[in-house]
Structures are given as structure tokens and as C-alpha cells.
Scaffold this motif. Structure first.
Motif, PDB file in Angstrom:
ATOM      1  N   GLN A 139       0.833  -1.199   0.017  1.00 35.33           N
ATOM      2  CA  GLN A 139       0.105   0.033   0.049  1.00 35.33           C
ATOM      3  C   GLN A 139       0.926   1.070   0.150  1.00 35.33           C
ATOM      4  N   SER A 197      -3.238   0.258  -3.716  1.00 42.99           N
ATOM      5  CA  SER A 197      -3.219  -1.019  -2.797  1.00 42.99           C
ATOM      6  C   SER A 197      -3.052  -2.051  -4.031  1.00 42.99           C
ATOM      7  N   LYS A 209      -3.754  -8.130  -8.460  1.00 41.69           N
ATOM      8  CA  LYS A 209      -4.702  -7.336  -7.888  1.00 41.69           C
ATOM      9  C   LYS A 209      -4.108  -5.954  -7.670  1.00 41.69           C
ATOM     10  N   ARG A 235      -5.597  -1.626  -6.883  1.00 41.65           N
ATOM     11  CA  ARG A 235      -6.614  -0.650  -6.741  1.00 41.65           C
ATOM     12  C   ARG A 235      -6.068   0.806  -6.812  1.00 41.65           C
ATOM     13  N   GLN A 242      -7.171   4.338  -5.710  1.00 37.12           N
ATOM     14  CA  GLN A 242      -8.213   5.055  -4.889  1.00 37.12           C
ATOM     15  C   GLN A 242      -7.786   6.501  -5.131  1.00 37.12           C
ATOM     16  N   LEU A 264     -12.648   5.305  -9.977  1.00 33.62           N
ATOM     17  CA  LEU A 264     -11.959   4.096  -9.350  1.00 33.62           C
ATOM     18  C   LEU A 264     -11.319   3.135 -10.544  1.00 33.62           C
ATOM     19  N   VAL A 271      -9.487  -0.554 -10.561  1.00 37.44           N
ATOM     20  CA  VAL A 271      -9.385  -1.605  -9.646  1.00 37.44           C
ATOM     21  C   VAL A 271      -9.195  -2.924 -10.742  1.00 37.44           C
ATOM     22  N   SER A 272      -8.220  -3.988 -10.341  1.00 39.78           N
ATOM     23  CA  SER A 272      -8.109  -5.088 -11.193  1.00 39.78           C
ATOM     24  C   SER A 272      -8.424  -6.332  -9.898  1.00 39.78           C
ATOM     25  N   ASP A 273      -9.239  -6.998 -10.251  1.00 35.24           N
ATOM     26  CA  ASP A 273      -9.613  -8.340  -9.766  1.00 35.24           C
ATOM     27  C   ASP A 273      -8.554  -9.510  -9.993  1.00 35.24           C
ATOM     28  N   PHE A 276     -10.620  -5.450  -3.566  1.00 31.67           N
ATOM     29  CA  PHE A 276     -10.401  -5.264  -4.791  1.00 31.67           C
ATOM     30  C   PHE A 276     -11.857  -5.470  -5.791  1.00 31.67           C
ATOM     31  N   ARG A 277     -12.937  -5.351  -4.822  1.00 31.10           N
ATOM     32  CA  ARG A 277     -13.992  -5.358  -5.565  1.00 31.10           C
ATOM     33  C   ARG A 277     -14.663  -3.943  -5.459  1.00 31.10           C
ATOM     34  N   TRP A 278     -15.944  -3.786  -6.304  1.00 28.93           N
ATOM     35  CA  TRP A 278     -16.429  -2.366  -6.401  1.00 28.93           C
ATOM     36  C   TRP A 278     -17.965  -2.523  -6.429  1.00 28.93           C
TER      37      TRP A 278
END
Length: 222
Positions: free
Chosen positions: A60, A78, A84, A86, A88, A96, A98-100, A211-213
């Protein structure tokens, strides 16, 4: 929404979208690639840098993202390997990234829009894709400093994937003894994005849902 915030979002939205395109170069159909040539010897510094990247479990950090025109946005990054990440962004920017682990997603909460790009063929794949043979496509850039590594990663058989240049600084407390300081992502259309990190924290416990949205289109959580 105040007028100043509205103007700020109007100005920043194209910048962030373009930045994502530089981080996730569009996949372009390509002809079948010729067989790979025998692997050449890998420079020891390249091996050290790759080993340090692979030694990261979680990371982070604060980031500053700059486009080629000098426009800047800040936020918190992060990352959790494999795959994964993110971004922010600062308060007031309703965007946003983000990668899952499979795809990079740009969520624009202001206009309720979602866009996704495969991560495996993007410049960021060098950071996140555990199956990407980074050392095979890496070139060491001379820096003149023994405690600075500059690594250019691009697949010459797939220029449509773009490239990423990573700067790593020697730091004994970082995983593998080298700390990721910054990177420059360049897509096939020459769109450039620079990301600089600060206040890096390794091995931090990240929430399972980071890592969700939330889908602004009203279809639930992803």
C-alpha cells in the motif's frame, strides 16, 4: 455539487480515462508470432529487480499520477499479488481503477459508466501477471547509480501491448532489497502516464473486499 468541483471533475475525467488506457493498452489482433528465440543470459540486476517484484505479497502506498501535459492526481494504491491492484483517487474524484486479477476496470460513478480491459496484455501485466516472463522482455537502462535500477519491459512481438519502465531503489527493508519507486506506462498510441509512489508499506493486511467495486449501473457488487 459546487461549480469548482464540477469544473475539476470535467477536467480530470478525460485525464484519468486516458491514464487508464496507458495502463491498460487495448488488445489488438495480431498475426501469429514466430517461435521465440533461445533465451539469452539475463543481467543480474534484472534478476534482482524481478525477484524483488515477485517478493511483494501486499503493498500500500500513496501515489501521484501525472499525464504528459503535467496534470496531476493523487491517491492511495493497494496491490496484492498475483494480479490485484486498486487506485483510490483523491476526495472529489468519483473514479476508481481496480483489478480483480483478470481485468482492469474503470468505474465512473459520476456518469455511471464501467469499462474493462484485460490485464494480461497491458503494461501493468509486468507488475501483476504472475505468468508474465518479465525478465525475458526486460531491458536494463543505464542509470549511473549502483542503487538505482531502471527496467524497461516490452514485448517486441506485441507492440500493441505497450511498455512500462520501472524505477527501483535499493532499500534493505523492502522485499528482495529493492523498492518500487515509480513507473512510466506508454501505450501503442504513445499515451504516457507516470506514477510515483511514496510511503510504501509492505505485508499489510488488506480488506478482503478492497479489490471489489460497487456497480453504479444498479446491478450490484462486483
Amino acid at each position: 455539487m459546487t461549480l469548482s468541483l464540477a469544473r475539476r471533475l470535467t477536467a480530470s475525467r478525460p485525464f484519468v480515462a486516458a491514464a487508464l488506457l496507458a495502463l491498460a493498452a487495448p488488445v489488438v489482433s495480431a498475426a501469429a508470432s514466430p517461435p521465440a528465440s533461445p533465451a539469452a543470459a539475463v543481467n543480474p540486476q534484472v534478476e534482482q529487480a524481478v525477484a524483488a517484484l515477485r517478493a511483494i505479497t501486499t503493498l500500500q502506498a500513496d501515489f501521484v499520477q501525472t499525464d504528459r501535459n503535467g496534470q496531476r492526481l493523487t491517491g492511495v494504491l493497494s496491490m496484492q499479488r498475483p494480479g490485484k491492484i486498486r487506485f483510490q483517487y483523491q476526495p472529489g474524484i468519483p473514479l476508481l481503477i481496480v483489478s480483480d486479477g483478470a481485468a482492469l476496470t474503470l468505474i465512473d460513478y459520476e456518469v455511471r459508466q464501467v469499462q474493462r480491459w484485460p490485464i494480461r496484455n497491458s503494461p501493468l501485466g509486468a507488475l501483476l501477471d504472475p505468468n508474465k516472463d518479465v525478465a525475458r522482455f526486460a531491458t536494463l537502462n543505464p542509470t549511473g547509480h549502483s542503487e538505482v535500477i531502471s527496467l524497461d519491459v516490452r514485448d517486441p512481438r506485441h507492440p500493441e501491448y505497450g511498455s512500462i519502465t520501472m524505477i527501483m531503489l535499493k532499500k534493505p527493508s523492502a522485499p528482495g532489497g529493492w523498492e518500487l519507486n515509480s513507473w512510466v506506462a506508454l501505450d501503442s498510441q504513445n499515451r504516457r502516464t507516470t506514477v510515483r509512489l511514496a510511503n510504501q508499506r509492505y505485508g499489510v493486511a488488506l480488506p478482503s473486499n478492497i479489490f471489489r467495486w460497487n456497480d453504479p449501473r444498479g446491478t450490484g457488487r462486483k
